[in-house]
Design a protein around this motif. Structure first.
Motif, mmCIF file in Angstrom:
data_model
loop_
_atom_site.group_PDB
_atom_site.id
_atom_site.type_symbol
_atom_site.label_atom_id
_atom_site.label_comp_id
_atom_site.label_asym_id
_atom_site.label_seq_id
_atom_site.Cartn_x
_atom_site.Cartn_y
_atom_site.Cartn_z
ATOM 1 N N PHE A 185 0.867 -1.175 0.000
ATOM 2 C CA PHE A 185 0.000 0.000 0.000
ATOM 3 C C PHE A 185 0.903 1.223 0.000
ATOM 4 C CE2 PHE A 185 -1.944 3.589 2.112
ATOM 5 C CZ PHE A 185 -3.106 3.734 1.371
ATOM 6 N N LYS A 186 0.602 2.174 -0.860
ATOM 7 C CA LYS A 186 1.309 3.456 -0.890
ATOM 8 C C LYS A 186 0.259 4.549 -0.964
ATOM 9 C CE LYS A 186 5.366 1.649 -3.189
ATOM 10 N NZ LYS A 186 6.215 1.660 -4.375
ATOM 11 N N GLY A 187 0.362 5.512 -0.051
ATOM 12 C CA GLY A 187 -0.629 6.567 -0.054
ATOM 13 C C GLY A 187 -0.192 7.797 0.700
ATOM 14 N N ASN A 188 -1.140 8.697 0.862
ATOM 15 C CA ASN A 188 -0.918 9.964 1.556
ATOM 16 C C ASN A 188 -2.083 10.262 2.481
ATOM 17 O OD1 ASN A 188 1.572 11.252 0.315
ATOM 18 N ND2 ASN A 188 0.396 10.713 -1.498
ATOM 19 N N ILE A 189 -1.750 10.815 3.635
ATOM 20 C CA ILE A 189 -2.779 11.265 4.568
ATOM 21 C C ILE A 189 -3.286 12.606 4.039
ATOM 22 C CG2 ILE A 189 -3.260 11.989 6.932
ATOM 23 C CD1 ILE A 189 -0.944 10.110 7.800
ATOM 24 N N SER A 190 -4.558 12.639 3.657
ATOM 25 C CA SER A 190 -5.086 13.844 3.009
ATOM 26 C C SER A 190 -5.254 15.011 3.983
ATOM 27 C CB SER A 190 -6.402 13.536 2.303
ATOM 28 O OG SER A 190 -7.361 13.076 3.215
ATOM 29 N N ASN A 191 -5.404 14.730 5.259
ATOM 30 C CA ASN A 191 -5.577 15.799 6.254
ATOM 31 C C ASN A 191 -4.385 15.833 7.226
ATOM 32 O OD1 ASN A 191 -6.477 13.272 7.294
ATOM 33 N ND2 ASN A 191 -7.608 14.326 8.914
ATOM 34 N N ASN A 235 -4.902 11.824 19.863
ATOM 35 C CA ASN A 235 -5.435 10.925 18.847
ATOM 36 C C ASN A 235 -5.945 11.788 17.698
ATOM 37 O OD1 ASN A 235 -5.090 8.490 20.334
ATOM 38 N ND2 ASN A 235 -6.865 9.055 21.569
ATOM 39 N N TYR A 236 -5.464 11.482 16.490
ATOM 40 C CA TYR A 236 -5.784 12.296 15.327
ATOM 41 C C TYR A 236 -6.450 11.426 14.263
ATOM 42 C CZ TYR A 236 -2.366 15.264 17.674
ATOM 43 O OH TYR A 236 -1.688 16.014 18.604
ATOM 44 N N LYS A 237 -7.709 11.727 13.965
ATOM 45 C CA LYS A 237 -8.401 11.001 12.898
ATOM 46 C C LYS A 237 -7.816 11.429 11.560
ATOM 47 C CE LYS A 237 -12.742 10.319 15.322
ATOM 48 N NZ LYS A 237 -14.186 10.552 15.330
ATOM 49 N N VAL A 238 -7.527 10.431 10.713
ATOM 50 C CA VAL A 238 -6.926 10.725 9.416
ATOM 51 C C VAL A 238 -7.671 9.984 8.312
ATOM 52 C CG1 VAL A 238 -4.609 11.218 10.308
ATOM 53 C CG2 VAL A 238 -5.213 8.869 9.684
ATOM 54 N N VAL A 239 -7.529 10.499 7.095
ATOM 55 C CA VAL A 239 -8.031 9.845 5.898
ATOM 56 C C VAL A 239 -6.821 9.602 5.006
ATOM 57 C CG1 VAL A 239 -9.528 10.032 3.879
ATOM 58 C CG2 VAL A 239 -10.267 10.995 6.081
ATOM 59 N N VAL A 240 -6.576 8.328 4.703
ATOM 60 C CA VAL A 240 -5.424 7.958 3.890
ATOM 61 C C VAL A 240 -5.936 7.512 2.527
ATOM 62 C CG1 VAL A 240 -3.348 6.549 3.750
ATOM 63 C CG2 VAL A 240 -4.262 7.179 5.998
ATOM 64 N N LYS A 241 -5.415 8.156 1.479
ATOM 65 C CA LYS A 241 -5.800 7.808 0.109
ATOM 66 C C LYS A 241 -4.558 7.306 -0.610
ATOM 67 C CE LYS A 241 -9.567 11.091 -0.110
ATOM 68 N NZ LYS A 241 -10.218 12.152 -0.837
ATOM 69 N N GLY A 242 -4.719 6.150 -1.272
ATOM 70 C CA GLY A 242 -3.585 5.597 -1.986
ATOM 71 C C GLY A 242 -3.997 4.429 -2.853
ATOM 72 N N THR A 243 -3.032 3.527 -3.075
ATOM 73 C CA THR A 243 -3.297 2.345 -3.889
ATOM 74 C C THR A 243 -2.824 1.105 -3.152
ATOM 75 O OG1 THR A 243 -1.177 2.584 -5.055
ATOM 76 C CG2 THR A 243 -3.130 3.550 -6.103
ATOM 77 N N LEU A 244 -3.617 0.057 -3.281
ATOM 78 C CA LEU A 244 -3.286 -1.248 -2.725
ATOM 79 C C LEU A 244 -2.977 -2.170 -3.895
ATOM 80 C CD1 LEU A 244 -3.141 -3.329 -0.404
ATOM 81 C CD2 LEU A 244 -5.598 -3.708 -0.732
ATOM 82 N N LYS A 298 -2.326 18.036 7.957
ATOM 83 C CA LYS A 298 -2.189 19.278 8.739
ATOM 84 C C LYS A 298 -2.921 19.183 10.084
ATOM 85 C CE LYS A 298 -1.604 22.102 4.686
ATOM 86 N NZ LYS A 298 -0.511 22.755 4.398
ATOM 87 N N ASP A 299 -3.836 18.211 10.208
ATOM 88 C CA ASP A 299 -4.558 18.020 11.466
ATOM 89 C C ASP A 299 -3.746 17.227 12.493
ATOM 90 O OD1 ASP A 299 -6.669 19.314 10.247
ATOM 91 O OD2 ASP A 299 -7.792 17.470 9.831
ATOM 92 N N VAL A 300 -2.616 16.663 12.065
ATOM 93 C CA VAL A 300 -1.800 15.813 12.936
ATOM 94 C C VAL A 300 -0.614 16.610 13.457
ATOM 95 C CG1 VAL A 300 -0.443 13.687 13.099
ATOM 96 C CG2 VAL A 300 -2.454 13.766 11.600
ATOM 97 N N ASN A 301 -0.446 16.627 14.791
ATOM 98 C CA ASN A 301 0.704 17.275 15.421
ATOM 99 C C ASN A 301 1.577 16.168 16.026
ATOM 100 O OD1 ASN A 301 2.557 18.640 16.980
ATOM 101 N ND2 ASN A 301 1.069 20.115 17.776
#
Length: 173
Positions: A92-98, A109-118, A100-103
């Motif tokens: 899997f290779k992807g990027n966390i789309s948000n 605890n930081y909710k994230v959305v990861v978009k990529g390819t499997l 900037k919400d993660v410090n």
């Protein structure tokens, strides 16, 4: 001479400002369970993963690393369904789309959305995963859950299941 020193200092400062913080592990865990038969489940504890503070994320594993409760299930999985000799890896290779919400410097605890390819069984498909990045005492971990529809990856496991639910758990160094 002062100009050379100033230019060198500026170059170093800019390089450090753009340096990305990298997190990694070779012991992330990926598990799955069939949606229609809880006896069909396996876990792989030897998953390599990388996470960068710019949001890039990757996972790579050997299919033969999945361990089942029964040796017969593991053999059937590797030979008949996953064809692990022909398709030895999943990635899997992807990027966390948000991102900037993660410090990464503050516990939370930081909710994230990861978009990529499997890539699985020789097929690459887009995948979006809702996950959680946890920062605690300087340690970073990531978790996520997502379904995998077997036919989407040209895996005929219809005798067992049409879909599995996958879980990811990575504790980074």
């Amino acid at each position: 001479m002062k100009k050379i020193f100033l230019l060198a200092a500026l170059t170093i400062a800019l390089t450090q400002a753009n340096a990305q913080k990298q997190f990694g592990t070779r012991n992330a865990k990926v598990s799955f369970i069939a949606t229609n038969d809880e006896d069909v489940k396996a876990v792989n504890n030897e998953v390599a993963s990388r996470l960068s503070d710019n949001g890039q994320m990757s996972f790579s594993l050997l299919i033969k690393g999945f361990k089942f409760e029964y040796a017969e299930m593991q053999e059937k999985f590797n030979n008949d369904y996953a064809e692990s000799n022909k398709f030895p890896r999943a990635e899997f290779k992807g990027n966390i789309s948000n991102i900037k919400d993660v410090n990464f410097t503050k516990d939370g605890n930081y909710k994230v959305v990861v978009k990529g390819t499997l890539t699985l069984h020789g097929v690459t498909k887009p995948l979006t995963v809702n996950g959680l990045i946890t920062v605690k005492a300087g340690k970073v971990s990531a978790t996520g859950k997502f379904p995998i529809v077997m036919k989407d990856f040209n895996i005929d496991a219809s005798a067992v299941t049409e879909k599995v639910n996958a879980d990811i758990n990575a504790v980074y160094q």
